[in-house]
Scaffold this motif. Structure first.
Motif, PDB file in Angstrom:
ATOM      1  N   LYS A 106       0.446  -1.283  -0.654  1.00 18.60           N
ATOM      2  CA  LYS A 106       0.515   0.037   0.502  1.00 18.60           C
ATOM      3  C   LYS A 106       0.920   1.239  -0.124  1.00 18.60           C
ATOM      4  N   ASP A 139      -3.871  -9.475  -2.951  1.00 18.64           N
ATOM      5  CA  ASP A 139      -4.252  -8.957  -2.463  1.00 18.64           C
ATOM      6  C   ASP A 139      -5.807  -8.187  -3.657  1.00 18.64           C
ATOM      7  N   ARG A 141      -8.266  -6.149  -3.395  1.00 17.23           N
ATOM      8  CA  ARG A 141      -9.127  -4.960  -3.685  1.00 17.23           C
ATOM      9  C   ARG A 141      -8.000  -4.005  -2.824  1.00 17.23           C
ATOM     10  N   ASN A 142      -7.276  -3.969  -2.653  1.00 13.50           N
ATOM     11  CA  ASN A 142      -6.135  -3.391  -3.381  1.00 13.50           C
ATOM     12  C   ASN A 142      -5.534  -2.421  -4.305  1.00 13.50           C
ATOM     13  N   PHE A 143      -6.467  -1.000  -3.759  1.00 14.47           N
ATOM     14  CA  PHE A 143      -7.054  -0.180  -4.787  1.00 14.47           C
ATOM     15  C   PHE A 143      -5.540   0.798  -5.224  1.00 14.47           C
ATOM     16  N   ASN A 147      -5.737   0.923  -9.273  1.00 16.73           N
ATOM     17  CA  ASN A 147      -5.478   2.171  -9.981  1.00 16.73           C
ATOM     18  C   ASN A 147      -4.605   2.249 -11.300  1.00 16.73           C
ATOM     19  N   SER A 179     -13.505  -4.207  -5.510  1.00 14.79           N
ATOM     20  CA  SER A 179     -13.910  -3.111  -6.856  1.00 14.79           C
ATOM     21  C   SER A 179     -13.502  -3.543  -8.242  1.00 14.79           C
TER      22      SER A 179
ATOM     23  N   CYS B 169      -8.965   8.820  -5.963  1.00 12.31           N
ATOM     24  CA  CYS B 169      -7.791   9.196  -5.774  1.00 12.31           C
ATOM     25  C   CYS B 169      -8.096  10.499  -7.073  1.00 12.31           C
ATOM     26  N   THR B 170      -8.336   9.315  -7.712  1.00 11.36           N
ATOM     27  CA  THR B 170      -8.282   9.821  -9.221  1.00 11.36           C
ATOM     28  C   THR B 170      -9.419   9.450 -10.106  1.00 11.36           C
ATOM     29  N   GLY B 172     -12.742   7.341 -12.151  1.00 11.77           N
ATOM     30  CA  GLY B 172     -12.445   5.960 -12.000  1.00 11.77           C
ATOM     31  C   GLY B 172     -12.246   5.698 -10.873  1.00 11.77           C
ATOM     32  N   ALA B 173     -11.134   5.663  -9.905  1.00 11.32           N
ATOM     33  CA  ALA B 173     -10.532   4.976  -9.039  1.00 11.32           C
ATOM     34  C   ALA B 173     -11.974   4.819  -8.340  1.00 11.32           C
ATOM     35  N   GLU B 174     -11.562   3.391  -7.391  1.00 15.94           N
ATOM     36  CA  GLU B 174     -12.274   3.202  -6.137  1.00 15.94           C
ATOM     37  C   GLU B 174     -12.817   3.738  -4.946  1.00 15.94           C
ATOM     38  N   ARG B 218     -14.609   0.906   3.425  1.00 15.48           N
ATOM     39  CA  ARG B 218     -15.153   0.802   1.679  1.00 15.48           C
ATOM     40  C   ARG B 218     -16.251  -0.624   2.228  1.00 15.48           C
ATOM     41  N   LYS B 221     -14.890  -4.640   4.082  1.00 11.83           N
ATOM     42  CA  LYS B 221     -13.858  -4.579   4.646  1.00 11.83           C
ATOM     43  C   LYS B 221     -13.548  -4.258   6.525  1.00 11.83           C
TER      44      LYS B 221
END
Lengths: 698, 313
Positions: A106, A139, A141-143, A147, A179, B169-170, B172-174, B218, B221
């Motif tokens: 992360k 992982d 779900r790691n955003f 990204n 995600s 964050c940007t 399209g980001a979740e 989210r 989690k």
């Protein structure tokens, strides 16, 4: 910082920690030394690599590496034969990033460094996607990884269909992957917008998606991931273009104007509007959502006796955005007009493009409506005294509305408050899809008690009714609100943590039910007459008190209201009431108004003369939840308007609310904020005030 | 269970400040300025700010400033917008913003705005809506929003709005509660909350409350005390906080206290740290827990500090 167990360290652990701390401190100070002195050597890079492996969050370390890379690649850029070295330098950066990510998946610094390297044109798609595949298995779900994936696919122009298949694989592997569902909705939105090949048929695409998500919902109904996706599908299915909901005066109604009043039923409020002075009356348009662009170019009004050109339209909204659901203008009679008998006023809305919602979609369907204006001749010169009686909301002053002959006009106008019918929209496929989903939801709920399933069913039923009312194909009295209300009652029991959410939703449904037909309306319209008064005048009051209402809705049906009793409910703010431009008497006592800022929209009610907000919670809370929804210097929505002559900073918001109001009567007792000093400043702010908390002001 | 042990937590925070030798402390050396903000704001909310030496703190903060005008996370560390906001916030607590050369700091921040309205964190160009919030919050506190293109900044934030009503964050980001706080906070500060579908986002946020009463960041989690700030302040700014069970959340936060040694952890029985101590106490303040000063949900500073900066001229 996360997920470490709490236990006091043993002596051994403390010693080990001190040793690690020493090593790390050494690395960090060495790295800073190389960095500050701009020493770019192999040794410096080795030290920073070791540092970032242990502590990838030490961002200055990444900065050093970027400067080092620039240093080495700048020196070598002229020499083509050295391109292999540049390649190996960048390769090394990618290796350091990968190592750092294994220590901390992360780390913003590590991911960004990789992007920075990639922007130098290095590394292959395959390599990056393979790396991502590995990390996303660790992982899902790691955003950061997601990204980065979107970054790579955009950079390397990987088609949306391929990425869509990737989400299908991820989801099939494990339904509980919000995600992946999120990315899926993004990709599908793009594909549907482009509308190429199999994505040109929105209906069939959505149907397939419903099939896909339903598998997840039936497998594990308590996992939220699929349900959120289902909600998105529902929005895509039920989405409508913006359109005109209602107006005041309403379509095919009769407007009676006397020296002091204008109304649909020849009597309405004990407080009159000073028509004789201004010779104008308000005209209100209410749309299905906030719009911009209502002007004399997009709305045309025709009437021989009114000055209709170049009208100024005002958005009825407290925020400065320029968007509003309800729009207001004033129609003024020409000087020569004294008596009118059934004079028609014709209105065309959106006959030209230009009325647009917040997403940029325009109101494409034009609406035509008309009403007639009557000015009886004998009333013209009589200027009635404005009543100075105090309004008392006591139960004994109200009585049920008896259907009499001269009520025909009110009934008539209530019926016509319904939507201005338009050409039937093509909602056939939407309604079919929603009907299927309703069946499936019911099936699921027969198998298991599922809170989100119940909520979804309630939403599906409401969406269905919205489409029904637009399609004009069904009798609107067919709508079964009872089922939806009982679903919310169930939800309040099985999910008490969210009880206030369900109460809010339930309030909106209840109001829809109550305003859906003239019959249900009439049950809530009472006559008001001061019991001690000798006057024979009866006024109409819409009484919505004691209904556990926590929210105001269906305002498009309430534009005609002049006297409104909302007491003994759970209302938290006056949001919505700004459209009720005819409102002169409002009772909000015994509600849940927690601050003066919650009353902001009242500033737009120029006709408001009598206000009751006693026994609320103003001043009882240290946290103001309306603070940023209220225009003030805190959110830069107030410029030079801010004046320094506010006596104290306690209740500066009260100052702003009441200086914009011109009340005759105010009831405010029973709020923690109220004291003699506040009352004194209110009396100063409102010179027309005659009654404050039941006492006469001088 | 039970009550908030203010004395313990104050002692814990002051002890962290002294303990610079543990591995935990060294590994977070680069964000000590953030840590100062977390610790000092917590002390202020608990009415214990006078326990620190104001001059010492202010002098150390100023030593973190780089010649570019921006602040690093510690003395000698590169400047970054993350630490610049913390510096301004710490000075605000002591009513010492005037020790700053406002022009210099605002220019540093303004220089980080990009063509599309977004903000980079530093000269290396990472873009994230966190930095949009930080820039807008910083410049608002300095009364220098005129240095940037606010309309473009708002437009960029709105472009990060997702189909579920949240923000990432940007573009399209979740959606993630931390990013949502940043975007909602930024829109609150610029008077642009009308861009938010409050019902849609409010529901997404209130569904962060899990059965134990804690909030996650989210869907699906684990709950974490830091979301007591990010989810809660977002809900408050859009007036939907009544959609969660406040009592249960208070209980969850109190359960995360270390009753013996002070401090609050991410989850009950985990190790404590200053970060979670701040978010737990700030969350309790937003929940109107008695004995705490109210905190402003948008500027993340005590309400009296914010009122002093904006409502007095």
């Amino acid at each position: 910082m996360h997920g470490r167990p709490r236990k006091p360290p043993t002596q051994e652990e403390q010693d080990a920690s001190a040793l690690k701390a020493d090593k790390l401190r050494h690395l960090q100070s060495q790295n800073l030394h190389f960095h500050h002195n701009k020493i770019f050597t192999k040794e410096g890079l080795e030290i920073s690599a070791k540092l970032l492996e242990v502590n990838p969050e030490h961002y200055t370390g990444w900065n050093y590496r970027k400067l080092a890379v620039q240093h080495f690649t700048d020196k070598k850029s002229e020499n083509a034969a050295e391109s292999e070295s540049i390649q190996s330098i960048l390769d090394e950066e990618l290796r350091v990033v990968e190592t750092a990510l294994r220590a901390n998946l992360k780390s913003y610094g590590a991911w960004h460094h990789r992007k920075w390297v990639l922007s130098k044109g290095h590394s292959s798609v395959d390599r990056e996607l393979r790396l991502l595949g590995k990390f996303q298995k660790l992982d899902a779900r790691n955003f950061h990884a997601w990204n980065y994936r979107r970054f790579v696919t955009a950079l390397k122009k990987i088609p949306d269909e391929e990425e869509l298949q990737y989400t299908t694989n991820m989801i099939s592997d494990n339904f509980s992957n919000y995600s992946a569902w999120h990315n899926r909705s993004l990709l599908l939105s793009n594909l549907l917008e482009k509308g190429v090949k199999e994505y040109s048929e929105k209906g069939s695409v959505l149907r397939e998606e419903y099939e896909f998500v339903v598998q997840a919902l039936f497998t594990d109904p308590d996992d939220q991931s699929g349900w959120f996706y289902h909600l998105w599908l529902l929005e895509q299915t039920a989405i409508l273009e913006p359109f005109l909901l209602s107006s005041w005066p309403s379509h095919s109604s009769k407007l009676y104007i006397s020296a002091n009043d204008y109304s649909s039923d020849q009597r309405s409020s004990p407080i009159s509007h000073c028509f004789s002075k201004t010779r104008e009356f308000p005209f209100i348009l209410c749309f299905s959502e906030p719009m911009v662009g209502v002007s004399s170019s997009t709305v045309s009004i025709e009437c021989d006796y009114l000055t209709c050109s170049e009208l100024t339209w005002t958005p009825l909204s407290a925020n400065g955005s320029g968007f509003a659901q309800a729009w207001l203008t004033y129609l003024k009679f020409t000087d020569a007009t004294h008596t009118l008998e059934a004079c028609p006023v014709k209105v065309a809305v959106a006959h030209f493009q230009g009325i647009i919602n917040m997403s940029g979609t325009s109101c494409s369907q034009s609406s035509h409506l008309f009403f007639t204006v009557h000015i009886p001749s004998h009333d013209q010169n009589q200027a009635e005294e404005q009543t100075t009686d105090r309004i008392s909301w006591k139960e004994e002053n109200f009585c049920m509305y008896a259907a009499e002959s001269h009520d025909a006009d009110l009934l008539h106008s209530l019926c016509k408050l319904e939507m201005i019918r338009q050409k039937s929209k093509d909602v056939g496929w939407s309604m079919k899809v929603i009907a299927d989903e309703i069946d499936r939801c019911r099936e699921l709920l027969s198998l298991t008690e599922c809170k989100i399933g119940k909520l979804t069913l309630a939403r599906l039923l409401m969406a269905n009714y919205s489409l029904v009312s637009v399609s004009c194909s069904h009798d609107r009295n067919d709508v079964h609100y009872e089922e939806i209300l009982s679903l919310y009652d169930d939800l309040m029991k099985i999910d008490p943590s969210h009880i206030c959410y369900y109460e809010d939703e339930r309030s909106l449904v209840l109001l829809k039910q109550m305003t859906s037909s003239s019959g249900s309306f009439l049950k809530n319209i009472h006559h008001y007459r001061e019991s001690t008064s000798s006057s024979l005048n009866l006024y109409s009051c819409l009484r919505l008190n004691s209904l556990s209402l926590s929210r105001i809705g269906s305002i498009e049906q309430l534009l005609w209201v002049q006297m409104l009793d909302l007491s003994h409910n759970k209302i938290r703010s006056t949001e919505g009431l700004e459209a009720l431009q005819l409102l002169s008497c409002l009772n909000l006592s015994h509600n849940k108004i927690c601050s003066f800022t919650a009353l902001e929209t009242l500033r737009l009610l120029k006709s408001l003369k009598v206000l009751g907000i006693s026994y609320n919670e103003i001043g009882a809370h240290s946290i103001d939840t309306r603070r940023y929804l209220f225009s003030s210097p805190l959110n830069h929505a107030l410029g030079s308007d801010w004046s320094g002559d506010i006596e104290s900073l306690d209740h500066w918001d009260a100052f702003f609310i009441f200086k914009g109001l011109d009340l005759i009567q105010l009831d405010i007792m029973g709020n923690a904020a109220v004291n003699d000093r506040l009352k004194a400043s209110l009396v100063k702010l409102m010179p027309a005030l005659k009654w404050l908390d039941g006492e006469s002001c001088n | 269970m039970g009550e908030l042990n203010i004395e313990n937590h104050a002692r814990y925070i002051l002890s962290v400040e002294k303990k610079k030798d543990s591995f935990e402390s060294v590994v977070m050396e680069h964000l000590r300025l953030n840590g100062a903000y977390w610790g000092l704001t917590t002390l202020d909310i608990m009415g214990k700010l006078d326990a620190v030496d104001q001059d010492e703190v202010v002098s150390w903060v100023m030593q973190c400033q780089d010649e570019s005008g921006g602040f690093g996370g510690n003395i000698g560390h590169d400047p970054h917008i993350l630490y610049t906001l913390s510096a301004i916030q710490v000075l605000a607590l002591f009513d010492k913003i005037d020790v700053l050369e406002t022009e210099k700091v605002s220019n540093y921040i303004a220089g980080l705005q990009n063509e599309d309205g977004s903000f980079s964190g530093d000269m290396w160009g990472e873009v994230d809506t966190r930095f949009s919030y930080i820039s807008l919050c910083s410049l608002a506190l300095l009364h220098r929003l005129d240095k940037i293109n606010v309309e473009a900044a708002v437009k960029y934030i709105v472009s990060c709005k997702n189909l579920d009503g949240g923000f990432g964050c940007t573009p399209g980001a979740e959606s993630h509660a931390g990013q949502i706080f940043c975007c909602v906070g930024a829109l609150a500060i610029t008077g642009a909350l009308h861009h938010i579908d409050k019902d849609l986002l409010g529901w997404w946020l209130c569904e962060r409350q899990v059965i134990t009463g804690g909030l996650n960041g989210r869907p699906e989690k684990l709950p974490d005390v830091c979301y007591s700030w990010w989810v809660l302040s977002s809900l408050i700014m859009i007036d939907r906080v009544h959609w969660i069970d406040k009592k249960k959340l208070v209980q969850f936060i109190l359960d995360c206290q270390d009753k013996e040694n002070g401090g609050i952890s991410d989850r009950p029985d985990d190790a404590v740290d200053v970060f979670h101590t701040y978010f737990g106490v700030a969350g309790l303040s937003l929940l109107e827990y008695p004995g705490l000063k109210p905190i402003d949900p948008a500027y993340a500073l005590p309400v009296d500090v914010v009122n002093r900066i904006f409502l007095r001229r």
